[in-house]
Design a protein around this motif. Structure first.
Motif, short mmCIF file in Angstrom:
data_model
loop_
_atom_site.label_atom_id
_atom_site.label_comp_id
_atom_site.label_asym_id
_atom_site.label_seq_id
_atom_site.Cartn_x
_atom_site.Cartn_y
_atom_site.Cartn_z
N GLU A 131 67.39 46.67 16.02
CA GLU A 131 66.61 47.28 15.03
C GLU A 131 65.34 46.55 14.84
OE1 GLU A 131 66.69 46.12 10.25
OE2 GLU A 131 68.53 46.23 11.30
N LEU A 132 65.31 45.08 15.12
CA LEU A 132 64.13 44.24 15.09
C LEU A 132 63.15 44.62 16.07
CD1 LEU A 132 65.45 40.79 14.16
CD2 LEU A 132 63.72 42.08 12.67
N TYR A 133 63.65 44.63 17.45
CA TYR A 133 62.82 45.08 18.62
C TYR A 133 62.05 46.49 18.40
CZ TYR A 133 66.09 47.41 21.93
OH TYR A 133 66.89 48.08 22.38
N ASN A 134 62.71 47.47 17.75
CA ASN A 134 62.07 48.81 17.37
C ASN A 134 61.03 48.80 16.33
OD1 ASN A 134 63.54 50.34 19.08
ND2 ASN A 134 65.22 50.51 17.66
N GLU A 135 61.44 47.93 15.33
CA GLU A 135 60.55 47.70 14.23
C GLU A 135 59.25 46.79 15.05
OE1 GLU A 135 59.97 44.69 10.11
OE2 GLU A 135 61.97 45.74 10.39
N ALA A 136 59.38 45.96 15.85
CA ALA A 136 58.57 45.11 16.36
C ALA A 136 57.20 45.97 17.08
CB ALA A 136 58.79 43.95 17.23
N ALA A 137 57.91 46.88 17.91
CA ALA A 137 57.06 48.14 18.40
C ALA A 137 56.24 48.65 17.55
CB ALA A 137 57.79 48.92 19.45
N MET A 138 56.54 48.96 16.15
CA MET A 138 55.76 49.69 15.32
C MET A 138 54.72 48.72 14.84
SD MET A 138 58.34 52.47 13.36
CE MET A 138 59.23 50.97 12.67
N VAL A 139 55.12 47.39 14.82
CA VAL A 139 54.31 46.23 14.08
C VAL A 139 53.11 46.39 15.27
CG1 VAL A 139 53.80 43.97 13.54
CG2 VAL A 139 55.65 45.29 12.75
N ILE A 140 53.28 46.11 16.43
CA ILE A 140 52.38 45.82 17.53
C ILE A 140 51.26 46.96 17.42
CG2 ILE A 140 51.99 45.70 20.07
CD1 ILE A 140 54.86 44.25 19.95
N ASP A 141 51.75 48.18 17.44
CA ASP A 141 50.98 49.26 17.47
C ASP A 141 49.99 49.29 16.36
OD1 ASP A 141 50.39 51.74 18.92
OD2 ASP A 141 51.08 52.89 17.45
N GLU A 142 50.65 49.22 15.05
CA GLU A 142 49.67 49.27 13.84
C GLU A 142 48.76 48.22 13.74
OE1 GLU A 142 50.53 49.18 9.10
OE2 GLU A 142 52.29 48.81 10.24
N PHE A 143 49.21 46.73 14.27
CA PHE A 143 48.08 45.92 14.18
C PHE A 143 47.26 46.35 15.23
CE2 PHE A 143 50.94 42.20 12.36
CZ PHE A 143 50.96 43.00 10.99
N ALA A 144 47.63 46.50 16.37
CA ALA A 144 46.26 46.86 17.42
C ALA A 144 45.70 48.08 17.27
CB ALA A 144 47.00 47.35 18.94
N GLU A 145 46.05 49.10 16.29
CA GLU A 145 45.13 50.37 15.98
C GLU A 145 44.09 49.64 15.00
OE1 GLU A 145 47.75 53.39 15.30
OE2 GLU A 145 47.99 53.87 17.35
#
Length: 145
Positions: free
Chosen positions: A44-58
């Motif tokens: 659950e956490l690594y799936n959330e982390a993937a979304m956070v990484i993308d949101e921050f990078a964008e």
């Protein structure tokens, strides 16, 4: 836009990338009586982390910055460490709790920078992630007793 703010969000991208990798390591290598619970939570956490990484990078791109894009850069900028491969299930939760506390502090620093720069969008984004991090941190602390 504030160079300091872009650097702060880039540190988040780097840290969340290291966190993402650490979570995968823990997901794969967790053993013990809490295997099923932790295996699922780490996923659950690594799936959330993937979304956070993308949101921050964008967001960095929208601010006309350049997000870190290599593991080398991420390891250099991250304020948390990689998994050692030696952690037992309790050590994993303790380490992740410590990491989440550091992430929360850095998110707060980023929120302050965004507010100084009068960037409500970035402040809101960081605040939303901070809210989720606080919940995960609470859960891990409850797990540890």
């Amino acid at each position: 836009m504030s160079t300091q703010l872009i650097k702060s969000v880039n540190k988040q991208v780097a840290t969340w990338t290291v966190f993402y990798t650490k979570l995968h390591n823990y997901h794969w290598y967790v053993k013990g009586p809490q295997f099923f619970t932790l295996h699922e939570k780490f996923e659950e956490l690594y799936n959330e982390a993937a979304m956070v990484i993308d949101e921050f990078a964008e967001r960095i791109l929208a601010l006309e910055g350049k997000p870190v894009g290599t593991l080398k850069e991420c390891l250099e900028l991250s304020f948390i460490e990689e998994a050692t491969g030696q952690e037992n299930e309790e050590d994993m939760v303790k380490t992740l709790s410590s990491d989440l506390a550091k992430i929360m502090d850095e998110l707060q620093a980023g929120i302050a920078l965004a507010e100084e720069a009068d960037d409500e969008g970035t402040a809101d984004m960081l605040l939303g992630v901070k809210k989720s991090v606080r919940k995960h941190l609470w859960m891990f602390k409850a797990y540890l007793g």
